[in-house]
Design an enzyme around this catalytic site. Sequence first.
Site, PDB file in Angstrom:
ATOM      1  N   PRO A  38      49.531  35.379 159.193  1.00 36.41           N
ATOM      2  CA  PRO A  38      49.471  36.801 158.863  1.00 36.41           C
ATOM      3  C   PRO A  38      48.585  37.125 157.664  1.00 36.41           C
ATOM      4  O   PRO A  38      48.528  36.364 156.697  1.00 36.41           O
ATOM      5  CB  PRO A  38      50.930  37.148 158.544  1.00 36.41           C
ATOM      6  CG  PRO A  38      51.554  35.854 158.144  1.00 36.41           C
ATOM      7  CD  PRO A  38      50.867  34.810 158.988  1.00 36.41           C
ATOM      8  N   ASN A  39      47.925  38.243 157.791  1.00 34.19           N
ATOM      9  CA  ASN A  39      47.081  38.833 156.734  1.00 34.19           C
ATOM     10  C   ASN A  39      45.749  38.115 156.538  1.00 34.19           C
ATOM     11  O   ASN A  39      44.912  38.586 155.769  1.00 34.19           O
ATOM     12  CB  ASN A  39      47.835  38.929 155.393  1.00 34.19           C
ATOM     13  CG  ASN A  39      49.112  39.735 155.520  1.00 34.19           C
ATOM     14  OD1 ASN A  39      49.056  40.863 156.000  1.00 34.19           O
ATOM     15  ND2 ASN A  39      50.242  39.181 155.149  1.00 34.19           N
ATOM     16  N   ARG A  53      40.896  41.193 151.034  1.00 36.08           N
ATOM     17  CA  ARG A  53      42.249  41.019 150.504  1.00 36.08           C
ATOM     18  C   ARG A  53      42.211  40.175 149.226  1.00 36.08           C
ATOM     19  O   ARG A  53      41.797  39.015 149.260  1.00 36.08           O
ATOM     20  CB  ARG A  53      43.061  40.287 151.572  1.00 36.08           C
ATOM     21  CG  ARG A  53      44.414  39.841 151.146  1.00 36.08           C
ATOM     22  CD  ARG A  53      44.975  38.824 152.140  1.00 36.08           C
ATOM     23  NE  ARG A  53      46.317  38.457 151.768  1.00 36.08           N
ATOM     24  CZ  ARG A  53      46.919  37.338 152.155  1.00 36.08           C
ATOM     25  NH1 ARG A  53      46.302  36.477 152.946  1.00 36.08           N
ATOM     26  NH2 ARG A  53      48.131  37.070 151.769  1.00 36.08           N
ATOM     27  N   TYR A 107      41.511  34.900 146.937  1.00 37.24           N
ATOM     28  CA  TYR A 107      41.096  34.312 148.220  1.00 37.24           C
ATOM     29  C   TYR A 107      39.582  34.306 148.433  1.00 37.24           C
ATOM     30  O   TYR A 107      39.114  33.792 149.446  1.00 37.24           O
ATOM     31  CB  TYR A 107      41.789  35.046 149.373  1.00 37.24           C
ATOM     32  CG  TYR A 107      43.303  34.956 149.328  1.00 37.24           C
ATOM     33  CD1 TYR A 107      43.939  33.718 149.474  1.00 37.24           C
ATOM     34  CD2 TYR A 107      44.099  36.077 149.123  1.00 37.24           C
ATOM     35  CE1 TYR A 107      45.322  33.612 149.428  1.00 37.24           C
ATOM     36  CE2 TYR A 107      45.485  35.990 149.078  1.00 37.24           C
ATOM     37  CZ  TYR A 107      46.092  34.756 149.225  1.00 37.24           C
ATOM     38  OH  TYR A 107      47.460  34.648 149.183  1.00 37.24           O
ATOM     39  N   ASN A 162      46.605  27.400 158.671  1.00 33.01           N
ATOM     40  CA  ASN A 162      46.920  28.141 157.448  1.00 33.01           C
ATOM     41  C   ASN A 162      48.016  29.122 157.853  1.00 33.01           C
ATOM     42  O   ASN A 162      47.731  30.178 158.424  1.00 33.01           O
ATOM     43  CB  ASN A 162      45.702  28.878 156.898  1.00 33.01           C
ATOM     44  CG  ASN A 162      46.038  29.572 155.585  1.00 33.01           C
ATOM     45  OD1 ASN A 162      47.215  29.757 155.242  1.00 33.01           O
ATOM     46  ND2 ASN A 162      45.026  29.968 154.838  1.00 33.01           N
ATOM     47  N   ALA A 174      52.005  33.449 154.741  1.00 35.63           N
ATOM     48  CA  ALA A 174      53.349  33.573 154.169  1.00 35.63           C
ATOM     49  C   ALA A 174      54.426  32.892 155.019  1.00 35.63           C
ATOM     50  O   ALA A 174      55.509  32.578 154.510  1.00 35.63           O
ATOM     51  CB  ALA A 174      53.681  35.049 153.961  1.00 35.63           C
ATOM     52  N   GLU A 183      47.949  21.162 157.059  1.00 34.05           N
ATOM     53  CA  GLU A 183      48.262  22.474 156.466  1.00 34.05           C
ATOM     54  C   GLU A 183      47.173  22.832 155.455  1.00 34.05           C
ATOM     55  O   GLU A 183      46.824  22.007 154.611  1.00 34.05           O
ATOM     56  CB  GLU A 183      49.634  22.350 155.784  1.00 34.05           C
ATOM     57  CG  GLU A 183      50.118  23.600 155.084  1.00 34.05           C
ATOM     58  CD  GLU A 183      51.462  23.358 154.373  1.00 34.05           C
ATOM     59  OE1 GLU A 183      52.115  22.307 154.631  1.00 34.05           O
ATOM     60  OE2 GLU A 183      51.842  24.190 153.550  1.00 34.05           O
ATOM     61  N   HIS A 217      45.781  25.786 152.651  1.00 37.80           N
ATOM     62  CA  HIS A 217      45.899  27.023 151.869  1.00 37.80           C
ATOM     63  C   HIS A 217      44.626  27.199 151.069  1.00 37.80           C
ATOM     64  O   HIS A 217      44.181  26.248 150.403  1.00 37.80           O
ATOM     65  CB  HIS A 217      47.106  26.976 150.931  1.00 37.80           C
ATOM     66  CG  HIS A 217      48.377  26.793 151.671  1.00 37.80           C
ATOM     67  ND1 HIS A 217      48.942  27.811 152.401  1.00 37.80           N
ATOM     68  CD2 HIS A 217      49.155  25.700 151.856  1.00 37.80           C
ATOM     69  CE1 HIS A 217      50.035  27.352 152.987  1.00 37.80           C
ATOM     70  NE2 HIS A 217      50.192  26.076 152.682  1.00 37.80           N
ATOM     71  N   ARG A 239      50.807  29.221 141.671  1.00 38.00           N
ATOM     72  CA  ARG A 239      51.123  30.639 141.839  1.00 38.00           C
ATOM     73  C   ARG A 239      52.640  30.867 141.711  1.00 38.00           C
ATOM     74  O   ARG A 239      53.332  30.064 141.113  1.00 38.00           O
ATOM     75  CB  ARG A 239      50.561  31.125 143.178  1.00 38.00           C
ATOM     76  CG  ARG A 239      49.031  30.977 143.252  1.00 38.00           C
ATOM     77  CD  ARG A 239      48.473  31.476 144.562  1.00 38.00           C
ATOM     78  NE  ARG A 239      48.726  32.911 144.730  1.00 38.00           N
ATOM     79  CZ  ARG A 239      48.589  33.543 145.894  1.00 38.00           C
ATOM     80  NH1 ARG A 239      48.221  32.877 146.975  1.00 38.00           N
ATOM     81  NH2 ARG A 239      48.831  34.838 145.974  1.00 38.00           N
TER      82      ARG A 239
HETATM   83  C1  DQA Z   1      47.880  31.261 151.670  1.00 39.32           C
HETATM   84  C2  DQA Z   1      48.943  31.164 150.575  1.00 39.32           C
HETATM   85  C3  DQA Z   1      50.218  31.874 151.003  1.00 39.32           C
HETATM   86  O1  DQA Z   1      51.201  31.792 149.967  1.00 39.32           O
HETATM   87  C4  DQA Z   1      49.943  33.336 151.271  1.00 39.32           C
HETATM   88  O2  DQA Z   1      51.117  33.982 151.736  1.00 39.32           O
HETATM   89  C5  DQA Z   1      48.809  33.548 152.203  1.00 39.32           C
HETATM   90  C6  DQA Z   1      47.619  32.686 152.084  1.00 39.32           C
HETATM   91  C7  DQA Z   1      46.529  30.647 151.213  1.00 39.32           C
HETATM   92  O3  DQA Z   1      45.673  30.446 152.074  1.00 39.32           O
HETATM   93  O4  DQA Z   1      46.323  30.416 150.016  1.00 39.32           O
HETATM   94  O5  DQA Z   1      48.815  34.457 153.027  1.00 39.32           O
HETATM   95  O6  DQA Z   1      48.317  30.506 152.790  1.00 39.32           O
END
Ligand code: DQA
Length: 149
Positions: free
Chosen positions: A11-12, A19, A24, A75, A78, A99, A101, A108
């Site tokens: 998501p997002n 964003r 990011y 990725n 959240a 995984e 990020h 964080r």
């Molecule tokens: C994320 C880190 C997560 O905590 C966050 O909710 C994201 C992006 C990252 O790529 O750093 O949406 O996965």
Amino acid sequence: MSRTVLVLNGPNLNMLGTREPATYGHETLADVDALCQRSAATLGLEVEFRQTNHEGVAIDWIHQARGRCAAVVINPGAWTHTSIALRDALSAAELPVIEVHISNVHAREEFRHHSYISGIAVAVMAGFGTNGYRLALEHVGHLLNNKKG
Ligand code: DQA
């Protein structure tokens, strides 16, 4: 033997580039797709690059990867910090999971320090920016090239 890698974004991540750029960066998800396609070409891999904001859709795609793909680079956004269902889907797929990020989640907020996914992942990339996707694909190439049988 399959050399197709599902690169799945949660998501997002469709908002990448606009964003929270301080966290990011300025690259868009289309830029990350292009980076993955370029990396895959040099590694002899094929990448299926996807994003969804819907957890059930992500779970369906993971199920469909079972027996068809060689690995999943994910990725989870959240969902990393919330979703046992996503972890169970990845376990059920019986594929190597990496995984990724973009940000260093450990530097964080406290709620980002725990991942439901890391326990079933072969490797975790955090804080490498979008380069983490390329590093993850390199590792998939390494795993497949060293796979016995
Ligand atoms: C994320 C880190 C997560 O905590 C966050 O909710 C994201 C992006 C990252 O790529 O750093 O949406 O996965």
